[in-house]
Write a protein that holds these residues in place. Structure first.
Motif, PDB file in Angstrom:
ATOM      1  N   THR A 148       0.846  -1.181   0.000  1.00 57.41           N
ATOM      2  CA  THR A 148       0.000   0.000   0.000  1.00 57.41           C
ATOM      3  C   THR A 148       0.883   1.233   0.000  1.00 57.41           C
ATOM      4  N   ILE A 149       0.709   2.084  -1.017  1.00 61.63           N
ATOM      5  CA  ILE A 149       1.450   3.334  -1.129  1.00 61.63           C
ATOM      6  C   ILE A 149       0.436   4.441  -1.367  1.00 61.63           C
ATOM      7  N   ASN A 150       0.438   5.436  -0.476  1.00 65.37           N
ATOM      8  CA  ASN A 150      -0.510   6.556  -0.578  1.00 65.37           C
ATOM      9  C   ASN A 150      -1.948   6.068  -0.733  1.00 65.37           C
ATOM     10  N   ASP A 151      -2.330   5.124   0.090  1.00 64.49           N
ATOM     11  CA  ASP A 151      -3.680   4.544   0.099  1.00 64.49           C
ATOM     12  C   ASP A 151      -4.057   3.820  -1.189  1.00 64.49           C
ATOM     13  N   ASN A 152      -3.085   3.513  -2.054  1.00 61.55           N
ATOM     14  CA  ASN A 152      -3.326   2.705  -3.248  1.00 61.55           C
ATOM     15  C   ASN A 152      -2.674   1.345  -3.039  1.00 61.55           C
TER      16      ASN A 152
END
Length: 128
Positions: free
Chosen positions: A6-10
């Protein structure tokens, strides 16, 4: 091996293959709630088969000033050190860098092993 990152809520599905990593898709993955625990398991894609367990200990953290590979560990847990003593040799960009104690004290915990890849600000040891 496939991991959900998960990176920046993606959420990204990442496939790791013996030191190689690539994004194979961005699936809608259910959010996973992670509780803060005393032990954290960290897997670095460059050394995917080597799992490193980090235990939170007492003392001031000694952090890596740059990414690189631990070439040599000069101290052991329980050693008394003085500010400026060389504790580790870190190879970065084909140069050997001395990592020194930031304060006087006793090494309470060593969190790295010889040959381990570290990133900037990874905790190498704790000094109390």
């Amino acid at each position: 091996m496939k991991y959900i990152v998960t990176i920046n809520d993606n959420n990204y599905e990442v496939e790791v293959e013996r030191g190689k990593a690539s994004i194979v898709g961005t699936n809608d993955v259910a959010k996973v709630v992670v509780q803060k625990v005393e032990t954290t398991r960290v897997v670095t894609p460059a050394i995917a088969e080597q799992a490193v367990t980090t235990i939170v200990g007492e003392g001031d953290p000694l952090k890596a000033p740059m990414p690189g590979t631990i070439l040599k560990i000069i101290v052991t847990e329980g050693d008394k050190v003085k500010k400026g003593d060389v504790l580790f040799i870190l190879e970065a960009m084909k140069m050997e860098n001395e990592i020194t104690a930031t304060n006087d004290g006793v090494v309470t915990q060593i969190l790295v092993t010889k040959g381990m890849l570290v990133a900037t600000n990874d905790v190498l040891a704790r000094i109390q």
